[in-house]
Design an enzyme around this catalytic site. Structure first.
Site, PDB file in Angstrom:
ATOM      1  N   SER A 153     -26.911 -12.072 -45.909  1.00  0.00           N
ATOM      2  CA  SER A 153     -27.150 -10.709 -46.381  1.00  0.00           C
ATOM      3  C   SER A 153     -28.467 -10.648 -47.169  1.00  0.00           C
ATOM      4  O   SER A 153     -29.514 -11.025 -46.654  1.00  0.00           O
ATOM      5  CB  SER A 153     -25.953 -10.231 -47.201  1.00  0.00           C
ATOM      6  OG  SER A 153     -26.031  -8.858 -47.488  1.00  0.00           O
ATOM      7  N   ASP A 249     -22.598  -3.056 -38.469  1.00  0.00           N
ATOM      8  CA  ASP A 249     -23.324  -3.357 -39.691  1.00  0.00           C
ATOM      9  C   ASP A 249     -24.634  -2.566 -39.657  1.00  0.00           C
ATOM     10  O   ASP A 249     -25.368  -2.635 -38.665  1.00  0.00           O
ATOM     11  CB  ASP A 249     -23.628  -4.859 -39.761  1.00  0.00           C
ATOM     12  CG  ASP A 249     -24.366  -5.277 -41.017  1.00  0.00           C
ATOM     13  OD1 ASP A 249     -24.752  -4.408 -41.823  1.00  0.00           O
ATOM     14  OD2 ASP A 249     -24.560  -6.496 -41.193  1.00  0.00           O
ATOM     15  N   HIS A 279     -20.187  -6.001 -41.713  1.00  0.00           N
ATOM     16  CA  HIS A 279     -20.904  -6.806 -42.704  1.00  0.00           C
ATOM     17  C   HIS A 279     -19.916  -7.363 -43.745  1.00  0.00           C
ATOM     18  O   HIS A 279     -19.161  -6.609 -44.352  1.00  0.00           O
ATOM     19  CB  HIS A 279     -21.952  -5.938 -43.397  1.00  0.00           C
ATOM     20  CG  HIS A 279     -22.916  -6.703 -44.244  1.00  0.00           C
ATOM     21  ND1 HIS A 279     -24.104  -7.193 -43.754  1.00  0.00           N
ATOM     22  CD2 HIS A 279     -22.873  -7.072 -45.553  1.00  0.00           C
ATOM     23  CE1 HIS A 279     -24.760  -7.823 -44.713  1.00  0.00           C
ATOM     24  NE2 HIS A 279     -24.030  -7.762 -45.817  1.00  0.00           N
TER      25      HIS A 279
END
Length: 307
Positions: A153, A249, A279
Site C-alpha cells: 500500500s 481497489d 485493498h
C-alpha cells in the site's frame, strides 16, 4: 455500488473496521482504534533474533534467525497505512514470517507519519534506513548483492519511490523491489480511482485524504517523482520488480499501468492481479484467495532475493 467480491471474503465484510478519514480528527480516531486492536502474534518455527535499534535517527526493527553462518539476503520492509497510520509493531507478524520462512534479514522501518511529517520526511527516513542497512551489512549478516526493498500500500509507494531515489543518488544498490498494491499516483484520475468510492477498507475518499496529508503544501504541478512514482517518465535502470493489484481497489489501475511501464523500460517485472479482492483483504487470513496471496508473497520474495 455492488462488487463481485470473492464469496469467501463476503462473510467478513461486516466485521472489518470502517475506514473513514476525511479530516485530521478522523485520523486521530482511526489511530486510536488501531491502538486498541490486538494483533495475533506469529509463532515462528525457528528461533529468531528480533531487536529494536536506531538507524541514525530512524527507529528500525531487525529480524534474523538466531542461528546463521553465511551472509543472508536482506530486505528493507516499509509498512503500509496510507502514509498516516501504522508502525513496525502493526506489521511485526509479517516480518517474522518472512524471516522465519525464508532466512532473510528483515529491517522494518519506523518512518515518521504524515500529516505531522509530510513528504519528503517519510521517504528520507526510509532512505536513511536503507543506507544504514547497507553500511552495516556485515554486522547484520547481509549479503549486499541480495538487498531488496518491499512494502504494501503506502509502503509499496514508498518502496517504489525509494528504488527511484537509490537509482538517482547512486545507491545503495537494490536487487529487487516488491510493490504490494502500491499507492503511487496522486493525480487520482484512473477509472478504478474514479469509480471505487465505497469499496471496503480503502476507497477514493481515503486516497484523497492520504495524498493531501502526505504532500502537504506541494502544488499539484510540482509533485516530485519520488513522492508519486507514477509521475516518473524514466523508469529504466530500476531493479526487478513484483507488482500486485486487487480487482476492487482504487489503486488497481495505477498499479497495473506502473507495472506495464516498468516492462516497457526494460525492467524485469511480474504483475499479479487477484480477482474478487479488495485493498487490504489479506487480513482475512482464512480465504483461499488470501492464502494464495500470502504464499505468492513469500515465493516472490524468495525468488527476488534468491533466498
Amino acid at each position: 455500488m455492488t462488487y463481485a467480491i470473492d464469496p469467501e471474503l463476503l462473510p467478513w465484510l461486516d466485521m472489518l473496521p470502517e475506514i473513514k478519514v476525511g479530516s485530521y480528527e478522523d485520523l486521530l480516531r482511526m489511530r486510536a482504534m488501531r491502538d486498541a486492536i490486538k494483533i495475533p502474534p506469529y509463532v515462528a518455527e525457528n528461533a529468531l533474533d528480533v531487536r529494536d535499534v536506531m538507524a541514525g535517527e530512524v527507529p528500525v526493527r531487525v529480524y534474523s534467525r538466531a542461528s546463521r553462518s553465511e551472509p543472508r539476503p536482506g530486505l528493507l520492509y516499509i509498512h503500509g497505512g496510507g502514509f498516516v497510520v501504522g508502525d513496525v509493531e502493526m506489521f511485526d507478524p509479517s516480518c517474522r514470517k518472512i524471516t522465519d520462512s525464508l532466512d532473510v534479514v528483515v529491517v522494518s522501518v519506523g518512518y515518521r507519519l504524515a500529516p505531522e511529517h509530510p513528504y519528503p520526511v517519510p521517504l528520507e527516513d526510509c532512505y536513511t534506513a536503507l543506507k544504514w542497512t547497507a553500511e552495516n551489512a556485515a554486522e547484520l549478516g547481509i549479503d549486499l548483492t541480495r538487498l531488496g526493498v518491499a512494502g504494501e500500500s503506502a509502503g509499496g509507494g514508498l518502496a517504489a519511490g525509494l528504488a527511484l531515489l537509490a537509482r538517482d543518488r547512486g545507491g545503495p544498490q537494490l536487487c529487487f523491489q516488491y510493490l504490494g498494491v502500491p499507492e503511487i499516483d496522486d493525480r487520482l484520475t484512473t477509472p478504478s480511482m474514479t469509480q471505487y468510492v465505497d469499496t471496503p477498507l480503502w476507497n477514493r475518499p481515503s486516497a484523497v485524504y492520504s495524498w493531501q496529508a502526505y504532500l502537504g503544501d506541494i502544488k499539484p504541478d510540482e509533485v516530485p517523482i519520488y513522492a508519486a512514482p507514477a509521475r516518473a517518465e524514466d523508469l529504466s535502470g530500476l531493479p526487478p520488480a513484483v507488482v500486485t493489484a486487487c480487482q476492487f481497489d482504487p489503486l488497481r489501475d495505477e498499479d497495473i499501468t506502473y507495472a506495464h511501464r516498468l516492462m516497457q523500460a526494460g525492467v524485469l517485472v511480474e504483475l499479479r492481479h487477484y480477482p474478487g479482492t479488495f485493498h487490504g483483504c489479506a487480513i482475512v487470513a482464512g480465504a483461499t484467495i488470501t492464502q494464495r496471496m500470502t504464499d505468492d508473497n513469500l515465493e516472490d520474495l524468495r525468488r527476488g532475493l534468491s533466498a
